[in-house]
Write a protein that holds these residues in place. Structure first.
Motif, mmCIF file in Angstrom:
data_model
loop_
_atom_site.group_PDB
_atom_site.id
_atom_site.type_symbol
_atom_site.label_atom_id
_atom_site.label_comp_id
_atom_site.label_asym_id
_atom_site.label_seq_id
_atom_site.Cartn_x
_atom_site.Cartn_y
_atom_site.Cartn_z
ATOM 1 N N TYR A 183 0.826 -1.198 0.000
ATOM 2 C CA TYR A 183 0.000 0.000 0.000
ATOM 3 C C TYR A 183 0.871 1.264 0.000
ATOM 4 O O TYR A 183 0.661 2.167 -0.817
ATOM 5 N N ALA A 213 -7.947 5.774 2.169
ATOM 6 C CA ALA A 213 -7.530 4.799 1.156
ATOM 7 C C ALA A 213 -7.050 3.507 1.824
ATOM 8 O O ALA A 213 -7.328 2.411 1.334
ATOM 9 N N TRP A 214 -6.345 3.628 2.937
ATOM 10 C CA TRP A 214 -5.883 2.439 3.657
ATOM 11 C C TRP A 214 -7.067 1.611 4.148
ATOM 12 O O TRP A 214 -7.100 0.393 4.005
ATOM 13 N N PHE A 261 -8.413 -0.160 1.181
ATOM 14 C CA PHE A 261 -7.449 -0.872 0.330
ATOM 15 C C PHE A 261 -7.784 -2.351 0.151
ATOM 16 O O PHE A 261 -7.594 -2.901 -0.928
ATOM 17 N N THR A 262 -8.301 -2.994 1.174
ATOM 18 C CA THR A 262 -8.628 -4.423 1.049
ATOM 19 C C THR A 262 -9.764 -4.648 0.060
ATOM 20 O O THR A 262 -9.925 -5.751 -0.455
ATOM 21 N N PHE A 264 -9.945 -2.866 -2.761
ATOM 22 C CA PHE A 264 -9.409 -2.581 -4.091
ATOM 23 C C PHE A 264 -9.176 -3.916 -4.789
ATOM 24 O O PHE A 264 -8.352 -4.711 -4.361
ATOM 25 N N PHE A 317 -4.659 1.290 -9.955
ATOM 26 C CA PHE A 317 -4.594 1.847 -8.602
ATOM 27 C C PHE A 317 -4.741 3.361 -8.652
ATOM 28 O O PHE A 317 -5.424 3.956 -7.816
ATOM 29 N N LEU A 370 -7.333 5.508 -6.538
ATOM 30 C CA LEU A 370 -6.856 6.507 -5.591
ATOM 31 C C LEU A 370 -7.418 7.887 -5.923
ATOM 32 O O LEU A 370 -7.749 8.665 -5.027
#
Length: 162
Positions: A12, A48-49, A52-53, A55, A61, A65
């Motif tokens: 990430y 975003a973190w 992220f899972t 995504f 990406f 983002l």
């Protein structure tokens, strides 16, 4: 399991570093206050973190983002109505890295005078995103993006040519 978490974090952070320019660009396009810009950068990285899972890699990406950044900034603006939405005089705070000529300044001022959605569309277009990717980020249809881009270009031409 902790090893998987640290691998995920490393992946990430690497992706965010590669695409940090997207975050900065979106923030500068909508927010003039330096402190708010710094806070928003952290908020976007955090949002975003958290996402992220989810995504899944169907889009690039950078596209994903951009969407997270845009949604976070627009949510921030709605919650903090003290921020002027279309203050043309403050638009000079937005500039492309290494690009500070009068034409660029005028273009950025004109872009900042557009509405939120139009700003996002033209910014994505100038960054080289295809209409299909812009549609994915903004939630519009590909055809609607094409029509809006045409109208935005006309509007910007009119503003720049007085």
């Amino acid at each position: 399991m902790p090893h998987l978490q640290s691998d995920l974090q490393a992946q990430y952070m690497s992706l965010v570093k590669e695409n940090a320019g997207i975050i900065y660009k979106v923030i500068r396009l909508y927010i003039d206050n330096t402190e708010d810009q710094k806070d928003l950068y952290q908020e976007i990285v955090l949002q975003a973190w958290h996402s992220f899972t989810r995504f899944d890699g169907r889009s690039k990406f950078s596209t994903w983002l951009y969407k997270v950044s845009l949604n976070t900034v627009l949510t921030f603006r709605r919650k903090n109505s003290r921020i002027p939405t279309d203050d043309l005089e403050k638009a000079s705070g937005y500039a492309l890295p290494g690009d500070k000529n009068d034409d660029t300044e005028m273009l950025m001022m004109a872009i900042k005078s557009l509405g939120e959605t139009d700003r996002a569309i033209v910014s994505l277009h100038l960054d080289g995103y295809e209409n299909e990717e812009i549609a994915e980020i903004t939630g519009l249809t590909k055809n609607h993006v094409a029509v809006k881009l045409h109208r935005i270009k006309q509007q910007l031409t009119k503003k720049l040519n007085g």
